[in-house]
Design a protein around this motif. Structure first.
Motif, PDB file in Angstrom:
ATOM      1  N   LEU A 122      -1.926   6.203  -1.730  1.00 35.20           N
ATOM      2  CA  LEU A 122      -2.203   4.940  -1.053  1.00 35.20           C
ATOM      3  C   LEU A 122      -3.705   4.767  -0.820  1.00 35.20           C
ATOM      4  O   LEU A 122      -4.222   3.643  -0.892  1.00 35.20           O
ATOM      5  CB  LEU A 122      -1.449   4.867   0.280  1.00 35.20           C
ATOM      6  N   GLY A 126      -5.608   1.578  -2.229  1.00 34.16           N
ATOM      7  CA  GLY A 126      -6.252   0.673  -1.288  1.00 34.16           C
ATOM      8  C   GLY A 126      -7.761   0.766  -1.256  1.00 34.16           C
ATOM      9  O   GLY A 126      -8.418  -0.072  -0.638  1.00 34.16           O
ATOM     10  N   GLY A 138       5.041  -3.338   9.338  1.00 34.39           N
ATOM     11  CA  GLY A 138       3.778  -4.004   9.101  1.00 34.39           C
ATOM     12  C   GLY A 138       3.061  -4.380  10.384  1.00 34.39           C
ATOM     13  O   GLY A 138       1.866  -4.103  10.557  1.00 34.39           O
ATOM     14  N   THR A 216      -5.949 -11.794   5.430  1.00 32.84           N
ATOM     15  CA  THR A 216      -5.011 -11.476   4.364  1.00 32.84           C
ATOM     16  C   THR A 216      -5.600 -12.043   3.081  1.00 32.84           C
ATOM     17  O   THR A 216      -6.041 -13.184   3.062  1.00 32.84           O
ATOM     18  CB  THR A 216      -3.639 -12.131   4.618  1.00 32.84           C
ATOM     19  N   GLY A 246      -1.994  -6.172   4.884  1.00 32.28           N
ATOM     20  CA  GLY A 246      -1.486  -5.852   3.551  1.00 32.28           C
ATOM     21  C   GLY A 246      -0.222  -6.568   3.138  1.00 32.28           C
ATOM     22  O   GLY A 246       0.388  -6.201   2.129  1.00 32.28           O
ATOM     23  N   LEU A 249      -0.484  -7.720  -0.542  1.00 32.24           N
ATOM     24  CA  LEU A 249      -1.152  -6.785  -1.451  1.00 32.24           C
ATOM     25  C   LEU A 249      -0.541  -6.815  -2.850  1.00 32.24           C
ATOM     26  O   LEU A 249      -1.208  -6.480  -3.836  1.00 32.24           O
ATOM     27  CB  LEU A 249      -1.088  -5.367  -0.875  1.00 32.24           C
ATOM     28  N   ASN A 250       0.715  -7.232  -2.968  1.00 33.70           N
ATOM     29  CA  ASN A 250       1.424  -7.139  -4.249  1.00 33.70           C
ATOM     30  C   ASN A 250       0.656  -7.720  -5.438  1.00 33.70           C
ATOM     31  O   ASN A 250       0.559  -7.070  -6.483  1.00 33.70           O
ATOM     32  CB  ASN A 250       2.799  -7.810  -4.128  1.00 33.70           C
ATOM     33  N   ARG A 257      -9.104  -3.783  -4.999  1.00 37.25           N
ATOM     34  CA  ARG A 257      -8.714  -2.989  -3.847  1.00 37.25           C
ATOM     35  C   ARG A 257      -9.407  -3.515  -2.585  1.00 37.25           C
ATOM     36  O   ARG A 257     -10.588  -3.857  -2.617  1.00 37.25           O
ATOM     37  CB  ARG A 257      -9.085  -1.522  -4.055  1.00 37.25           C
ATOM     38  N   HIS A 267      -3.512  -2.137   6.495  1.00 33.00           N
ATOM     39  CA  HIS A 267      -2.166  -1.560   6.469  1.00 33.00           C
ATOM     40  C   HIS A 267      -1.463  -2.022   5.202  1.00 33.00           C
ATOM     41  O   HIS A 267      -1.811  -3.055   4.613  1.00 33.00           O
ATOM     42  CB  HIS A 267      -1.359  -1.950   7.715  1.00 33.00           C
ATOM     43  N   ILE A 268      -0.511  -1.244   4.769  1.00 30.87           N
ATOM     44  CA  ILE A 268       0.292  -1.569   3.592  1.00 30.87           C
ATOM     45  C   ILE A 268       1.754  -1.647   4.022  1.00 30.87           C
ATOM     46  O   ILE A 268       2.243  -0.776   4.734  1.00 30.87           O
ATOM     47  CB  ILE A 268       0.143  -0.499   2.490  1.00 30.87           C
ATOM     48  N   ASN A 269       2.446  -2.683   3.621  1.00 26.05           N
ATOM     49  CA  ASN A 269       3.886  -2.785   3.860  1.00 26.05           C
ATOM     50  C   ASN A 269       4.618  -2.085   2.716  1.00 26.05           C
ATOM     51  O   ASN A 269       4.835  -2.683   1.660  1.00 26.05           O
ATOM     52  CB  ASN A 269       4.313  -4.250   3.935  1.00 26.05           C
ATOM     53  N   THR A 273       5.358  -4.153  -0.895  1.00 24.46           N
ATOM     54  CA  THR A 273       4.611  -3.845  -2.117  1.00 24.46           C
ATOM     55  C   THR A 273       5.235  -2.716  -2.912  1.00 24.46           C
ATOM     56  O   THR A 273       5.181  -2.717  -4.146  1.00 24.46           O
ATOM     57  CB  THR A 273       3.159  -3.485  -1.757  1.00 24.46           C
TER      58      THR A 273
END
Length: 490
Positions: A122, A126, A138, A216, A246, A249-250, A257, A267-269, A273
């Motif tokens: 990750l 990222g 999230g 975002t 995030g 992010l998809n 990045r 943060h990443i979900n 994603t």
């Protein structure tokens, strides 16, 4: 007829005296009575049904559930992509599914390696220096990231004056909520007509009171923030940090990045994603990543790898604290790592472009019938402002309900709040051309119905188990308990 019988409420299938069990009398000489002070004045009215009726009722009810495994789920801003069944199977393996969270580190080295490897992957994806997997969702990740930012400011200038977080007016509602939960004040930043941040408005609000700017990218209307380098420079020069939500992010996978854009915390979900199914409250995970220099403020406990190759769980003296009971939602981590490994670098690099292609294809195929308030190429999602023909009286709500009749889940509606009849559509990269074409055909059919038989749309849906629910009545007078139901029927 059989389905109709068992689709009734379980209370409607109840018959006095029916039982679904047969147990021997309790004869061990130990009382099992409920203490008098804990008893209700009257016994709760529970359904009385035989086992087979119960099984058939709940089995038939379960077939009414809609999910990405049963149909197209174009839920904007939530990335409801398909999750490979191999990922689900990995979680059920004995060495993974039967672990105890309090097991000694020496006995779960494989599990800790999964945790540690995912952190590193990750970080690479990222563009960050380090990640924590502890947050459960999230919004929980947003809160955690903001706590890291708060800890960083406290370590520099005491943090007494850095009390404000800037949030675009197109942001997800969790952004201001998370900032408030973390103890910050929120100030809104306006958007331009193209949906991107108004840099001039941002400039007027940057001062020594600002702790962070939450963004975002692509933003909530699916547009890429082309001024992000300038925005990051301005925020950093004001002594504040950049936070990346995030949720979207998809479409960036394999393209760019957040860390390279100038974001300090993100943060990443994983449940968006990286394809872990979500909805109905879970499961989820919102890992938080930080740039170099912020690692020591991440929450505890931490999983680290020693020089001898073994893994251990440790703390950090400057940590922002504990944000979860232990090490987060481990089953989601396993699924996400399986997804990343199965896709590989080459596969991940195709995700963003394909998601963007599918969204633009749908947008251009329908913009002659549906109002497109923001022109130009979108990324993973886009927003219509209802039908172009407003004379019919058919609303976005009517279109959404009519979609259910054709077996499609409705997209996100009435969000973002920038438009009166918002309809946010996100197809994801996992949908086939045939599915997307079928969705386009149905949307065009609905537009034609709106002009020819608008009353039919206004009364939709017609072919679902629950027909045309009254959302206003449900919001004002919800029936959520048996007592509510009984009083409603009287």
């Amino acid at each position: 007829m059989n389905r109709q019988l068992y689709s009734k409420l379980i209370f409607d299938l109840s018959h006095e005296g029916r039982r679904g069990y047969s147990l021997p009398e309790f004869d061990y000489g130990i009382t099992s009575s409920i203490p008098d002070n804990l008893r209700r004045e009257s016994a709760p009215k529970l359904p009385e049904a035989d086992e087979l009726t119960v099984v058939r009722h709940y089995t038939n009810s379960s077939t009414n559930n809609f999910g990405v495994d049963t149909g197209f789920y174009p839920l904007g801003s939530c990335t409801m992509k398909y999750n490979p069944k191999a990922d689900e199977r990995a979680v059920t393996l004995c060495g993974i599914g039967h672990l105890h969270p309090a097991a000694p580190a020496s006995t779960v080295q494989g599990a800790l390696e999964i945790y540690h490897v995912l952190q590193k992957y990750l970080s690479e994806i990222g563009g960050m220096a380090e990640f924590t997997l502890n947050p459960f969702a999230g919004a929980h990740g947003e809160y955690t990231g903001l706590m890291v930012i708060r800890a960083w400011h406290l370590s520099h200038d005491g943090g007494e004056t850095r009390r404000k977080v800037l949030v675009p007016d197109s942001a997800h509602g969790t952004n201001p909520a998370s900032a408030a939960m973390a103890g910050f004040e929120i100030e809104e930043v306006k958007s331009m007509p193209d949906g991107t941040v108004d840099v001039d408005d941002l400039r007027s609000k940057l001062d020594s009171s600002v702790a962070a700017m939450m963004m975002t990218n692509p933003n909530t209307v699916g547009m890429f923030e082309k001024n992000i380098p300038e925005i990051a420079r301005m925020v950093h020069e004001a002594g504040a940090l950049m936070y990346y939500d995030g949720a979207n992010l998809n479409p960036m996978l394999g393209v760019c990045r957040p860390g390279d854009m100038g974001f300090d915390v993100m943060h990443i979900n994983l449940h968006k994603t990286f394809a872990t199914p979500h909805g109905g409250g879970g499961p989820g995970a919102g890992p938080v990543g930080v740039r170099a220099g912020l690692e020591k403020f991440l929450p505890v406990p931490r999983v680290v790898r020693d020089n001898d190759g073994t893994y251990r769980i440790t703390g950090l003296p400057d940590s922002c604290g504990r944000v979860s009971s232990w090490l987060g939602n481990y089953s989601v981590f396993v699924k996400a790592l399986c997804y990343i490994l199965s896709m590989g670098a080459e596969g991940l690099a195709k995700v963003g472009p394909l998601a963007t292609l599918n969204a633009n294809y749908i947008m251009h195929s329908l913009c002659d019938l549906y109002e497109l308030p923001i022109k130009g190429p979108c990324k993973h999602e886009f927003v219509f402002d209802g039908l172009k023909d407003k004379s019919t009286g058919v609303t976005t709500m009517n279109v959404a309900k009519r979609l259910l009749d054709f077996g499609f889940h409705a997209p996100t509606i009435y969000f973002p709040l920038l438009f009166h009849e918002s309809m946010m559509i996100e197809p994801t990269e996992t949908e086939s051309p045939e599915t997307i074409d079928a969705f386009i055909d149905v949307m065009r059919t609905i537009a034609r119905e709106a002009s020819e038989t608008p009353e039919m749309l206004i009364e939709a849906p017609h072919n679902t188990p629950m027909r045309h629910p009254d959302e206003n009545e449900a919001a004002l007078h919800p029936v959520v308990t048996l007592r509510d139901l009984c009083s409603k029927q009287i």
